[in-house]
Design a protein around this motif. Structure first.
Motif, PDB file in Angstrom:
ATOM      1  N   GLU A   1       7.399  15.864  -0.081  1.00 12.21           N
ATOM      2  CA  GLU A   1       8.158  17.114   0.051  1.00 12.21           C
ATOM      3  C   GLU A   1       7.621  18.191  -0.893  1.00 12.21           C
ATOM      4  OE1 GLU A   1      10.279  17.518   2.419  1.00 12.21           O
ATOM      5  OE2 GLU A   1      10.472  15.422   3.047  1.00 12.21           O
ATOM      6  N   THR A   2       7.129  17.765  -2.075  1.00 17.49           N
ATOM      7  CA  THR A   2       6.625  18.747  -3.048  1.00 17.49           C
ATOM      8  C   THR A   2       5.326  19.401  -2.591  1.00 17.49           C
ATOM      9  OG1 THR A   2       5.313  17.182  -4.367  1.00 17.49           O
ATOM     10  CG2 THR A   2       7.662  17.417  -4.926  1.00 17.49           C
ATOM     11  N   VAL A   3       4.616  18.757  -1.655  1.00 16.33           N
ATOM     12  CA  VAL A   3       3.378  19.352  -1.142  1.00 16.33           C
ATOM     13  C   VAL A   3       3.564  19.856   0.293  1.00 16.33           C
ATOM     14  CG1 VAL A   3       1.889  18.021  -2.664  1.00 16.33           C
ATOM     15  CG2 VAL A   3       2.479  17.081  -0.410  1.00 16.33           C
ATOM     16  N   GLY A   4       4.836  20.026   0.685  1.00 20.90           N
ATOM     17  CA  GLY A   4       5.141  20.637   1.965  1.00 20.90           C
ATOM     18  C   GLY A   4       4.981  19.738   3.175  1.00 20.90           C
ATOM     19  N   VAL A   5       5.123  18.443   2.974  1.00 23.56           N
ATOM     20  CA  VAL A   5       4.961  17.483   4.066  1.00 23.56           C
ATOM     21  C   VAL A   5       6.296  16.789   4.317  1.00 23.56           C
ATOM     22  CG1 VAL A   5       3.830  15.318   4.761  1.00 23.56           C
ATOM     23  CG2 VAL A   5       2.518  17.115   3.599  1.00 23.56           C
ATOM     24  N   ASP A   6       6.602  16.557   5.580  1.00 21.69           N
ATOM     25  CA  ASP A   6       7.818  15.848   5.948  1.00 21.69           C
ATOM     26  C   ASP A   6       7.640  14.360   5.635  1.00 21.69           C
ATOM     27  OD1 ASP A   6      10.033  14.694   7.069  1.00 21.69           O
ATOM     28  OD2 ASP A   6       9.596  15.291   9.133  1.00 21.69           O
ATOM     29  N   GLY A   7       8.252  13.914   4.544  1.00 26.38           N
ATOM     30  CA  GLY A   7       8.079  12.537   4.100  1.00 26.38           C
ATOM     31  C   GLY A   7       8.687  11.517   5.029  1.00 26.38           C
ATOM     32  N   SER A   8       9.567  11.951   5.940  1.00 24.35           N
ATOM     33  CA  SER A   8      10.176  11.014   6.877  1.00 24.35           C
ATOM     34  C   SER A   8       9.261  10.685   8.054  1.00 24.35           C
ATOM     35  CB  SER A   8      11.499  11.583   7.414  1.00 24.35           C
ATOM     36  OG  SER A   8      11.271  12.730   8.220  1.00 24.35           O
ATOM     37  N   ASP A   9       8.159  11.402   8.191  1.00 21.65           N
ATOM     38  CA  ASP A   9       7.184  11.172   9.259  1.00 21.65           C
ATOM     39  C   ASP A   9       6.038  10.333   8.686  1.00 21.65           C
ATOM     40  OD1 ASP A   9       5.120  11.216  11.095  1.00 21.65           O
ATOM     41  OD2 ASP A   9       5.344  13.336  11.583  1.00 21.65           O
ATOM     42  N   PRO A  10       5.945   9.050   9.020  1.00 18.92           N
ATOM     43  CA  PRO A  10       4.925   8.197   8.398  1.00 18.92           C
ATOM     44  C   PRO A  10       3.500   8.621   8.732  1.00 18.92           C
ATOM     45  CG  PRO A  10       6.043   7.022  10.175  1.00 18.92           C
ATOM     46  CD  PRO A  10       6.793   8.291   9.958  1.00 18.92           C
ATOM     47  N   TYR A  11       3.302   9.302   9.864  1.00 19.08           N
ATOM     48  CA  TYR A  11       1.962   9.776  10.223  1.00 19.08           C
ATOM     49  C   TYR A  11       1.570  10.979   9.364  1.00 19.08           C
ATOM     50  CZ  TYR A  11       2.255   6.612  14.188  1.00 19.08           C
ATOM     51  OH  TYR A  11       2.365   5.481  14.962  1.00 19.08           O
ATOM     52  N   ALA A  12       2.506  11.911   9.191  1.00 15.24           N
ATOM     53  CA  ALA A  12       2.249  13.062   8.324  1.00 15.24           C
ATOM     54  C   ALA A  12       2.070  12.611   6.879  1.00 15.24           C
ATOM     55  CB  ALA A  12       3.403  14.059   8.435  1.00 15.24           C
ATOM     56  N   LEU A  13       2.825  11.602   6.494  1.00 14.67           N
ATOM     57  CA  LEU A  13       2.729  11.089   5.127  1.00 14.67           C
ATOM     58  C   LEU A  13       1.346  10.494   4.866  1.00 14.67           C
ATOM     59  CD1 LEU A  13       4.197  10.600   2.474  1.00 14.67           C
ATOM     60  CD2 LEU A  13       5.160   8.495   3.462  1.00 14.67           C
ATOM     61  N   MET A  14       0.820   9.724   5.805  1.00 12.72           N
ATOM     62  CA  MET A  14      -0.512   9.153   5.614  1.00 12.72           C
ATOM     63  C   MET A  14      -1.583  10.232   5.601  1.00 12.72           C
ATOM     64  SD  MET A  14      -2.431   6.675   4.894  1.00 12.72           S
ATOM     65  CE  MET A  14      -1.281   5.294   4.979  1.00 12.72           C
TER      66      MET A  14
ATOM     67  N   GLY B   1       0.841  -1.194   0.000  1.00 13.53           N
ATOM     68  CA  GLY B   1       0.000   0.000   0.000  1.00 13.53           C
ATOM     69  C   GLY B   1       0.874   1.242   0.000  1.00 13.53           C
ATOM     70  N   SER B   2       0.565   2.169   0.875  1.00 14.28           N
ATOM     71  CA  SER B   2       1.313   3.426   0.943  1.00 14.28           C
ATOM     72  C   SER B   2       2.571   3.219   1.780  1.00 14.28           C
ATOM     73  CB  SER B   2       0.440   4.523   1.551  1.00 14.28           C
ATOM     74  OG  SER B   2      -0.701   4.745   0.740  1.00 14.28           O
ATOM     75  N   ILE B   3       3.664   2.937   1.109  1.00  9.74           N
ATOM     76  CA  ILE B   3       4.940   2.663   1.756  1.00  9.74           C
ATOM     77  C   ILE B   3       5.859   3.869   1.554  1.00  9.74           C
ATOM     78  CG2 ILE B   3       6.905   1.090   1.881  1.00  9.74           C
ATOM     79  CD1 ILE B   3       4.232  -0.188   2.662  1.00  9.74           C
ATOM     80  N   ALA B   4       6.589   4.223   2.582  1.00 14.68           N
ATOM     81  CA  ALA B   4       7.463   5.408   2.531  1.00 14.68           C
ATOM     82  C   ALA B   4       8.693   5.127   1.674  1.00 14.68           C
ATOM     83  CB  ALA B   4       7.865   5.814   3.941  1.00 14.68           C
ATOM     84  N   SER B   5       8.455   4.942   0.394  1.00 15.53           N
ATOM     85  CA  SER B   5       9.528   4.756  -0.573  1.00 15.53           C
ATOM     86  C   SER B   5      10.118   6.108  -0.952  1.00 15.53           C
ATOM     87  CB  SER B   5       8.976   4.068  -1.831  1.00 15.53           C
ATOM     88  OG  SER B   5       7.999   4.911  -2.433  1.00 15.53           O
ATOM     89  N   GLU B   6      11.218   6.078  -1.697  1.00 13.88           N
ATOM     90  CA  GLU B   6      11.824   7.341  -2.142  1.00 13.88           C
ATOM     91  C   GLU B   6      10.844   8.160  -2.966  1.00 13.88           C
ATOM     92  OE1 GLU B   6      15.538   6.872  -4.114  1.00 13.88           O
ATOM     93  OE2 GLU B   6      16.452   5.716  -2.502  1.00 13.88           O
ATOM     94  N   ALA B   7      10.087   7.479  -3.823  1.00  8.60           N
ATOM     95  CA  ALA B   7       9.151   8.196  -4.689  1.00  8.60           C
ATOM     96  C   ALA B   7       8.051   8.874  -3.874  1.00  8.60           C
ATOM     97  CB  ALA B   7       8.543   7.235  -5.701  1.00  8.60           C
ATOM     98  N   LEU B   8       7.512   8.152  -2.892  1.00  8.57           N
ATOM     99  CA  LEU B   8       6.398   8.710  -2.114  1.00  8.57           C
ATOM    100  C   LEU B   8       6.876   9.809  -1.173  1.00  8.57           C
ATOM    101  CD1 LEU B   8       3.392   8.557  -1.661  1.00  8.57           C
ATOM    102  CD2 LEU B   8       3.776   6.750   0.032  1.00  8.57           C
ATOM    103  N   THR B   9       8.010   9.609  -0.532  1.00  9.29           N
ATOM    104  CA  THR B   9       8.514  10.658   0.361  1.00  9.29           C
ATOM    105  C   THR B   9       8.945  11.889  -0.438  1.00  9.29           C
ATOM    106  OG1 THR B   9      10.728   9.649   0.368  1.00  9.29           O
ATOM    107  CG2 THR B   9       9.219   9.027   2.140  1.00  9.29           C
ATOM    108  N   GLY B  10       9.463  11.659  -1.653  1.00  9.61           N
ATOM    109  CA  GLY B  10       9.811  12.780  -2.517  1.00  9.61           C
ATOM    110  C   GLY B  10       8.589  13.581  -2.921  1.00  9.61           C
TER     111      GLY B  10
END
Length: 265
Positions: free
Chosen positions: A201-214, A189-198
């Motif tokens: 960042e383009t929408v102003g979200v810290d991709g290293s935070d899995p909660y913020a990412l979801m 599903g939604s895995i914090a891969s390089e593509a998803l975390t990248g």
């Protein structure tokens, strides 16, 4: 759990980083011999060095573009020479890079998505089959995506390619059953891969935070998981390693979601 990989030979296509590397780490921890196949020598060399340090007795990175049939055949010829013409495990972890809604994607982008996301897997399985058939036991694990079951408008070509992976894998599980070669699919599903975390960042979200990412995935795609966070690549690795192992002796033709919870399908 001992997965029985001490004498196993494994190829991980797309294993230099991300979820492919996470799976390769689990194989190395259990003592498998591993060849990583990818496009970038420096990435493969660094990954191979790490896997050797984790316990793989024989690890190597080989450069190949899975979009090129000749390169795929060359690499699997080298693999056969190295391991006496036998191979126990093939993992295909390469995905397409094409994104966009249906109305903006060109024919060339569709062809690229299908070639990167599905035909590369087809070429690798075809080239590996003689080696897999000679082995005492053999497993194939292909990466699909949970988005084939819950669509996203921006991933129309990506999802189509991954749906092809799922369908071809299902057919392979039937075709190869007389050889007792087990074929399964993992659908992250939604895995914090390089593509998803990248992207985050383009929408102003810290991709290293899995909660913020979801939370960002929920806002922009409307596809939150039941769990309140994105997954991590290392949460995929053990699932793939089990499916690829000798311990998995009766599961074939399955599509396993690793997605933090979604609709049952």
């Amino acid at each position: 759990m001992d997965l029985g990989l001490g004498d196993a030979t494994a190829v991980v296509v797309g294993g230099g980083r991300g979820m492919g590397m996470a799976a390769a780490r689990c194989l190395a921890d259990d003592g498998a011999r591993i060849i990583l196949v990818g496009r970038t020598a420096a990435v493969l060399d660094a990954a191979a060095e790490e896997l050797a340090g984790r316990g793989s007795p024989d690890v190597l990175g080989l450069v190949a573009d899975t979009g090129d049939e000749a390169q795929v055949r060359r690499v699997f010829g080298q693999i056969g020479d190295r391991w006496g013409g036998e191979l126990n495990i093939l993992i295909n972890a390469v995905g397409p890079s094409v994104q966009g809604t249906f109305d903006v994607l060109t024919d060339e982008q569709w062809r690229t998505a299908i070639d990167e996301g599905a035909m590369g897997m087809v070429r690798c399985v075809r080239a590996a089959l003689p080696l897999l058939r000679r082995a005492e036991w053999a497993r194939i694990v292909n990466f699909s995506a949970q988005s084939t079951q819950r669509q996203s408008a921006r991933l129309s070509a990506y999802t189509a390619a991954k749906a092809m992976v799922t369908s071809v894998s299902k057919n392979l599980s039937l075709f190869l059953a007389p050889d007792e070669i087990l074929v399964n699919v993992v659908s992250p599903g939604s895995i914090a891969s390089e593509a998803l975390t990248g992207w985050a960042e383009t929408v102003g979200v810290d991709g290293s935070d899995p909660y913020a990412l979801m939370a960002a995935i929920d806002e922009h795609f409307g596809h939150p998981a039941h769990l309140p966070r994105a997954g991590l690549p290392e949460e995929i690795g053990p699932v793939v390693a089990f499916l690829a192992s000798k311990r998995n002796s009766y599961m074939t033709g399955a599509n396993i979601n690793v997605d933090g919870g979604s609709d049952f399908t």
